[in-house]
Design a protein around this motif. Sequence first.
Motif, PDB file in Angstrom:
ATOM      1  N   GLN A 189       0.816  -1.212   0.000  1.00 36.33           N
ATOM      2  CA  GLN A 189       0.000   0.000   0.000  1.00 36.33           C
ATOM      3  C   GLN A 189       0.852   1.265   0.000  1.00 36.33           C
ATOM      4  O   GLN A 189       0.467   2.292  -0.552  1.00 36.33           O
ATOM      5  CB  GLN A 189      -0.931   0.007   1.217  1.00 36.33           C
ATOM      6  N   VAL A 190       2.020   1.179   0.634  1.00 38.48           N
ATOM      7  CA  VAL A 190       2.954   2.302   0.703  1.00 38.48           C
ATOM      8  C   VAL A 190       4.358   1.744   0.540  1.00 38.48           C
ATOM      9  O   VAL A 190       4.680   0.699   1.102  1.00 38.48           O
ATOM     10  CB  VAL A 190       2.866   3.047   2.058  1.00 38.48           C
ATOM     11  N   ALA A 191       5.192   2.439  -0.219  1.00 34.83           N
ATOM     12  CA  ALA A 191       6.590   2.025  -0.358  1.00 34.83           C
ATOM     13  C   ALA A 191       7.477   3.253  -0.297  1.00 34.83           C
ATOM     14  O   ALA A 191       7.071   4.351  -0.710  1.00 34.83           O
ATOM     15  CB  ALA A 191       6.809   1.276  -1.670  1.00 34.83           C
ATOM     16  N   THR A 192       8.701   3.061   0.220  1.00 38.98           N
ATOM     17  CA  THR A 192       9.643   4.178   0.352  1.00 38.98           C
ATOM     18  C   THR A 192      11.064   3.641   0.234  1.00 38.98           C
ATOM     19  O   THR A 192      11.333   2.505   0.640  1.00 38.98           O
ATOM     20  CB  THR A 192       9.426   4.904   1.698  1.00 38.98           C
ATOM     21  N   PRO A 193      12.011   4.402  -0.340  1.00 41.91           N
ATOM     22  CA  PRO A 193      13.368   3.883  -0.512  1.00 41.91           C
ATOM     23  C   PRO A 193      14.221   4.055   0.743  1.00 41.91           C
ATOM     24  O   PRO A 193      14.073   5.021   1.495  1.00 41.91           O
ATOM     25  CB  PRO A 193      13.949   4.741  -1.646  1.00 41.91           C
ATOM     26  N   VAL A 194      15.159   3.132   0.906  1.00 40.07           N
ATOM     27  CA  VAL A 194      16.189   3.252   1.938  1.00 40.07           C
ATOM     28  C   VAL A 194      17.534   3.000   1.273  1.00 40.07           C
ATOM     29  O   VAL A 194      17.663   2.158   0.378  1.00 40.07           O
ATOM     30  CB  VAL A 194      15.964   2.272   3.114  1.00 40.07           C
ATOM     31  N   LEU A 195      18.534   3.731   1.724  1.00 36.88           N
ATOM     32  CA  LEU A 195      19.854   3.706   1.100  1.00 36.88           C
ATOM     33  C   LEU A 195      20.907   3.487   2.180  1.00 36.88           C
ATOM     34  O   LEU A 195      20.998   4.274   3.127  1.00 36.88           O
ATOM     35  CB  LEU A 195      20.101   5.038   0.388  1.00 36.88           C
ATOM     36  N   ARG A 196      21.677   2.425   2.053  1.00 34.14           N
ATOM     37  CA  ARG A 196      22.729   2.185   3.037  1.00 34.14           C
ATOM     38  C   ARG A 196      23.724   3.342   3.019  1.00 34.14           C
ATOM     39  O   ARG A 196      24.207   3.747   1.956  1.00 34.14           O
ATOM     40  CB  ARG A 196      23.453   0.867   2.776  1.00 34.14           C
TER      41      ARG A 196
END
Length: 259
Positions: free
Chosen positions: A126-133
């Motif tokens: 329903q919701v997605a968001t990026p994460v970056l090491r």
Amino acid sequence: MKTVLMIPARYASTRYPGKPLAELRQKDGSTKTLIHMTWEAALQVGGVDAVYVVTDDERIKSAAEAFGASVLMTSPEAANGTERCAEALTQVDADLVVNLQGDAPLTPPWFVEALIERMKSDATAQVATPVLRCDRQTYDMFVEDRKAGRVGGTTAVFDTNLHGLYFSKEVIPYIAPGKVPEPVPVFHHVGVYAYRPDALAAYVGWPEGELEKREGLEQLRFLEHGATVACVEVDAKGRLFWELNNPEDVPRIEAVLGA
């Protein structure tokens, strides 16, 4: 799937009033406003049917229209970019809404494309968001901000299924000074979201949560009300990513631009 990209922008920022209209030097010595640069970044994203600047401020509207952007006006009562996107969605039709916040002109297009692909391939998301090491440079920038008493970027922790557990303006998880391992176990939350319309409708019906209020992070409302936020790990491909959170971030971003 009709996908629209919205760039929420407000003038009355507590930490940096007028931030969308801040001028940043370019490599050729000219300047562009933050909102102009973010709009140009948005146009590089594939799989998007329309791009809109979403604001309640006539100054931002005028500036955006001057460089050719389409603008959707919303009320000043919107508490954050997610609420602003939900209100703007009443003016357009879409199956998927992407929120690219107006302070992130360094966001590579593939970060956003990864979210769109996740939402297309996973009907349960329903919701997605990026994460970056974080690399060591970015981690040091986080720590430098906190030592100076500045609220900088946001970090994220998530479970083995890449479902968000928490987002914070503190640097989490804690790492003892002088004991930073490689790879750095801290993930920078990239302020981009993809939502299905039903998720936006639910969001505006929920009251602001205590954690959201204390951290000033809109995505925590989803977690506080039991919704799953899918974290999508992305690769910077050697580029430095940073948002413009404080005036001190201007030279950091200009350095990346080669200005």
